[in-house]
Scaffold this active site. Structure first.
Site, PDB file in Angstrom:
ATOM      1  N   HIS A   1      10.905  -0.184   1.913  1.00 35.69           N
ATOM      2  CA  HIS A   1       9.667  -0.950   2.087  1.00 35.69           C
ATOM      3  C   HIS A   1       8.815  -0.806   0.834  1.00 35.69           C
ATOM      4  CE1 HIS A   1      10.581  -1.947   6.190  1.00 35.69           C
ATOM      5  NE2 HIS A   1      10.910  -0.695   6.403  1.00 35.69           N
ATOM      6  N   THR A   2       7.486  -0.742   1.059  1.00 40.01           N
ATOM      7  CA  THR A   2       6.569  -0.663  -0.072  1.00 40.01           C
ATOM      8  C   THR A   2       6.986   0.397  -1.078  1.00 40.01           C
ATOM      9  OG1 THR A   2       4.887  -1.104   1.560  1.00 40.01           O
ATOM     10  CG2 THR A   2       4.146  -0.550  -0.642  1.00 40.01           C
ATOM     11  N   GLN A   3       7.153  -0.015  -2.311  1.00 36.19           N
ATOM     12  CA  GLN A   3       7.540   0.955  -3.322  1.00 36.19           C
ATOM     13  C   GLN A   3       6.345   1.536  -4.047  1.00 36.19           C
ATOM     14  OE1 GLN A   3       9.386  -2.137  -3.282  1.00 36.19           O
ATOM     15  NE2 GLN A   3      10.825  -1.055  -2.005  1.00 36.19           N
TER      16      GLN A   3
END
Lengths: 275, 271, 267, 229
Positions: free
Chosen positions: A32-34
């Site tokens: 997901h969000t990196q």
């Protein structure tokens, strides 16, 4: 040219081999969000005798670009609490405008004399943050929750991992390095809160915002401050129990004052200089 | 009701040969037994008032609220089966919340009424459910339309009103509402009328029972204290209980008008 | 009671707008033994009469703790009460977990009310067959709520449910003005007197058949008293005469009151 | 930015990087902006689309209508932003018919944000939304990469925008007239085109007012002069 649509726009099978569909199966790791993209920097807060003061600047950075200079990163939640967030601004907006707003509206439905106080909102936020990190999809923020609760000032922090921490002087981001030592100078522990006046606390916070502007390359000279104070107890009819009255004083669009730059004139740098 | 028991009234979603849906009509009967609820649309907001019948002196006075907040700018008063009203209210809240989540803005009152009409209607379609035994008065104030007042019936029908009344005393209340120059009064004036109308309707229909008057209003936050001008005020309103002093004053006037006996047109409201 | 066309299920209105299945469910409460609840400014109290099915059997549970600030007394189908009280426990725990806050009494009551309402509107379900008195303390003080299978909930200063509960209610209606200022013990005794008034002719309150539960403001936790623990209260009660003489008349009174009660959900 | 599933090794051992191919295909270096004035709003964009350093289209139209007087400027992946604009267009049409009134600009902005934020892991989209409605006048919203929403009086975006932060900050004024606003947008975009290799071509504009939507176009070989008709 192959007529099958599924291979259009991709490398030829005879050259590169058949398409590897394995990544479409559900067994591979999901990511997901990196990273945070549009970000806010420090939030700082300090307890004093009778309340808490919290401040954050109005900048949202895009890398090193000062992208938006009018972002409010403090939010009043209900009547007793102010929350401040650093980190990803889109996640902050999600937290503020989706989660907290609907939380408070749901609380207002009941109209039964109950309200969510700082410790309740803090617990809720830390649960949300921890829940999201357990889904490996964290909300990329560090938050401070400041408020008045149970006759005492309340101040605590929670981060994207769900780590929770409480102290009479707190700061997130760069502030954790630069502001906390300054805040601890006036308020080293819980006992010191009683002897710290509101004026001194505000003055200390202002001083910290200045130091952060000097030394944090992602900071701005414009910020907001909220001062939450307990205003005694109101008797609730029938129950005999008291209901706390809380006042939240907002100062927005504050510009840093009393900066010190003049000494730069006397500084001479590298090289054989004559002027 | 002329033709009951002809066999076409035993299941929801069934038409009788003359095209009626009896179960919906019977649900309306449940509403007609309920305490009176009214709504008054004004130029600067909307007032809701209900006659809360008190079945026992053991009940906690002032508790057991009958007017619900649906969103910050919308209130909902029901007449009929109270548990059904709670269900209906909770759906209205979900609709308002999902609108907020999707559009980042409060729901316009007319859109909410529309969706609630649709929800009520769905409960007339299937034999596996029964219609709501509730008529809901939805009051709110939004940016485009200004003050809005809607009434949704068990059939799913919903109309906009200047003055709406439902429940046991609706006939008496309607007659009184029709005498008002709506919507050209202020909510402060309407509060007094509302109290009087509820007292009047109570006197007309359930004189033997105790009741509490419950009142809320929806007003524009910024104009809430200012004197309202000539035109219709627009903007997102705030739903809240009418301040206790105003309710007390309105009740006092209402009781006086009852003593005077019916001739309540005489009552003047100064503001 | 006669069978009619409109009482097969809870999704059919009668021509008068009544739902007979729901009204019958309310009757199930009266099959249970009596429970009484009342509140002062500082305490909420539940008292209940326990039955035993046979001489050698245990007495049935009438009061269930939900959380440290909250409990219920039941009359009617005990298994239904268990479902509802487990649900209330979940609500209560989730409030503590998510908000670090004991659940406000009214909200947990509203939660079961909403749950119960659904069962009165869908074919294939039956309404719950139990009435509850929910007593608890929260930030706004002590509270007593009555829950009905119709999904109706009302907040009371004093309330009674179950068989012959009208007699207890009569006592409560006569004395409720004293409740607010009562001490903890006075409130319990008011409850026990109300309970005693509802007993059948040949019955009396004993340590075996009496349950008492108390919860108070300032952190006094919900506590259930059974057996020997209620002895002291019963002794004090022993010195006070039963407030009513003949008992036969009461039953008649209750029979008459019944149809009125069923209309409670309509307002 | 998006490192998911990058690089698959096929059976013959040739490394195929679909992600990389996709990137080359979508990269849309650009200069876009929008600014409000008294009574409306102006949107502007360059017209260059590049694949690497090749100009795939030199007369692109990057201004997209999502409702009568609500438009957007797209930057980032052409495919992503077109899909988003299509979905928002659908929702706004639905809004218009189900609520019997046209949607306000901020409703469009909220829809864009919802899509951009919820799907941030899979999207590369930077969008500026500008619209006019009678109640709120001209409004501009900016949604940068992460999916946050920012209401602004003017907004700039795309790779070329980094060169004109100073120009815009120095030249923007409150209460522009329509003509001044058009000149401001034109001046800013011509600077962006001058300094950014990924921006170029004509300057397209859309002016949204109570009169509706009107287009303008300015040509590089005319030094972006003229009235844009």
């Amino acid at each position: 040219m192959n007529h099958l649509p599924e291979v259009w726009g991709r490398p030829r099978n005879d050259v590169y081999g058949a398409y590897d569909h394995s990544y479409l199966q559900g067994s591979h790791p999901m990511q997901h969000t990196q990273q945070p993209i549009v970000t806010g920097t420090s939030v700082i807060a300090l307890k004093f005798n009778g309340g808490v003061v919290i401040a954050a600047d109005n900048l949202a950075s895009y890398g090193s670009l000062a992208r938006f200079t009018d972002v409010e990163r403090l939010k009043q939640v209900g009547t007793h609490t102010v929350v401040g967030a650093g980190g990803d601004i889109s996640d902050m907006q999600h937290l503020y405008e989706k989660l907290l707003d609907s939380l408070i509206i749901k609380e207002e439905y009941q109209n039964d004399g109950h309200s969510l106080r700082a410790s309740h909102i803090y617990r809720y936020l830390s649960r949300v943050l921890y829940h999201r990190r357990c889904k490996f999809d964290p909300l990329w923020n560090t938050i401070l929750v400041a408020g008045w609760d149970d006759g005492k000032p309340f101040l605590a922090s929670a981060d994207l991992l769900g780590t929770t921490f409480s102290s009479p002087a707190l700061a997130t981001g760069f502030g954790a390095h630069l502001a906390v030592p300054l805040l601890r100078r006036v308020c080293p522990d819980e006992n010191a809160v009683k002897s710290l006046t509101k004026e001194k606390a505000i003055e200390t916070i202002e001083e910290c915002m200045k130091v952060l502007f000097y030394r944090d390359a992602r900071s701005l000279n414009k910020y907001s401050m909220a001062v939450i104070t307990g205003e005694g107890v109101e008797q609730v009819p029938l129950s005999g129990e008291g209901k706390e009255k809380v006042h939240v004083e907002w100062k927005k669009d504050i510009t840093l004052e009393n900066q010190s730059w003049k000494f730069a004139e006397g500084i001479r740098g590298y090289g054989a200089q004559t002027v | 009701m002329t033709s009951i028991g002809t066999g076409y009234d035993l299941s929801n979603s069934v038409f009788s040969p003359d095209g009626r849906n009896f179960q919906v009509e019977y649900a309306t009967k449940a509403v007609e037994n309920g305490g009176t609820a009214i709504g008054i649309r004004c130029k600067d907001g909307v007032v809701l008032a209900v006659e809360k019948l008190i079945g026992s002196k053991l009940l906690v006075p002032g508790s057991n609220k009958r007017i619900a907040m649906v969103d910050r700018h919308v209130g909902l008063a029901c007449s009929g089966l109270i548990p059904d009203a709670r269900h209906f209210t909770s759906r209205a809240r979900s609709e308002a919340a999902s609108w907020r989540k999707f559009y980042h803005t409060p729901i316009p009152v007319s859109s909410l009424a529309d969706r609630m009409g649709g929800y009520a209607q769905a409960y007339t379609l299937y034999s596996s459910v029964r219609p709501f035994g509730v008529t809901a008065i939805i009051a709110g104030m939004d940016e485009e339309g200004g003050p809005g007042l809607w009434m949704v019936e068990p059939s799913g029908v919903g109309w906009g009103y200047f003055g709406a009344a439902t429940g046991r005393g609706r006939q008496a209340a309607k007659a009184e509402l029709e005498k008002l120059p709506l919507p050209n009064i202020t909510v402060k004036e309407a509060v007094k009328h509302a109290a009087r109308i509820i007292y009047f309707a109570h006197d007309d229909n359930s004189k033997d029972k105790d009741f509490e008057l419950e009142m809320t209003w929806v007003r524009h936050e910024k104009l809430a204290t200012a004197e309202s001008g000539e035109g219709i005020v627009k903007g997102w309103g705030k739903h809240e209980e009418v301040p206790k002093e105003l309710v007390a004053e309105a009740e006092k006037l209402a009781k006086e008008s009852m003593v005077e006996g019916g001739d309540d047109e005489e009552m003047e409201v100064e503001e | 009671m006669f069978r009619n066309n409109y009482d097969n299920d809870s999704v059919t209105f009668s021509p008068q707008g009544r739902i007979f299945q729901v009204e019958y469910a309310l009757e199930a409460i009266k099959q249970g033994s009596v429970a009484v609840g009342l509140v002062s400014k500082t305490h909420a109290v539940l008292v209940a009469l326990k039955r035993n099915a046979e001489e050698l059997g245990s007495y049935q549970k009438k009061i269930i703790g939900i959380d440290t600030h909250l409990g219920v007394a039941l009359a009617g189908l005990a298994p239904d009460a268990r479902v509802l009280s487990n649900f209330m426990r979940q609500q209560s725990m989730s409030s503590r977990l998510l908000y670090n806050r004991p659940v406000p009494v009214a909200r947990v009551v509203n939660a079961i009310a909403d749950k119960a309402q659904v069962n009165t509107q869908h074919y294939g379900r039956r309404p719950y067959g139990v009435g509850l008195l929910v007593a608890g303390v929260d930030e706004t003080g002590p509270h007593l709520w009555e829950f009905q299978p119709s999904g109706m909930v009302l907040e009371y200063r004093g309330a009674s449910i179950g068989a012959r509960s009208q007699s207890a209610r009569t006592y409560l209606e006569r004395t409720y003005e004293e409740f607010a200022e009562s001490s903890r013990e006075e409130l319990v005794l008011h409850g026990l007197k109300a309970l005693r008034d509802s007993l059948a002719q040949d019955k009396e309150l004993t340590i075996a058949n009496t349950s008492v539960a108390v919860v108070g403001v300032g952190g006094e936790k919900f506590r259930l008293y059974d057996g020997d623990e209620v002895g002291e209260w019963l002794e004090k009660l022993g010195n006070v005469q039963s407030s009513r003489g003949g008992r036969g008349a009461e039953e008649e009174e209750e029979a008459q009151a019944a149809p009125e009660e069923t209309m409670d959900t309509t307002e | 930015m998006n490192s998911r599933h990058t690089g698959n090794l096929s059976v013959d051992g040739v490394h195929v990087d679909m992600e990389h191919l996709k990137k080359g295909e979508v990269n849309l270096g650009t200069s876009i902006m929008a600014a409000i004035f008294d009574g409306g709003v102006v949107l502007g964009a360059d017209s260059r689309t590049t694949t690497g350093s090749y100009i795939a289209n030199r007369v692109t139209d990057k201004l997209t209508q999502v409702h009568d007087t609500i438009w957007c400027c797209r930057s980032g992946s052409a495919a992503d932003t077109q899909a988003i604009a299509d979905i928002v267009h659908y929702h706004l049409q639905m809004y218009n018919v189900t609520n019997a009134e046209p949607p306000a600009t901020r409703i469009a902005a909220a829809l864009f944000q919802e899509l951009c934020y919820d799907n941030k892991d899979n999207l590369s989209a930077g969008i500026i939304i500008a619209g006019y409605d009678k109640r709120h006048g001209g409004e501009v919203y900016s949604i940068p990469l992460g999916g946050s929403l920012h209401k602004q009086r003017y907004a700039i975006g795309g790779s070329g925008s980094t060169y004109i932060y100073g120009y815009c900050d120095a030249n923007w004024k409150e209460n522009f007239t329509e003509g001044e606003c058009v000149e401001f947008v034109k001046g800013a975009l011509s600077e962006a085109i001058k300094w950014d290799g990924s921006s170029g071509g004509v300057i397209r504009m859309v002016v949204l007012t109570g009169r509706g939507a009107e287009r303008k176009i300015f040509f590089p070989d005319e030094n972006y002069a003229g009235d844009g008709k």
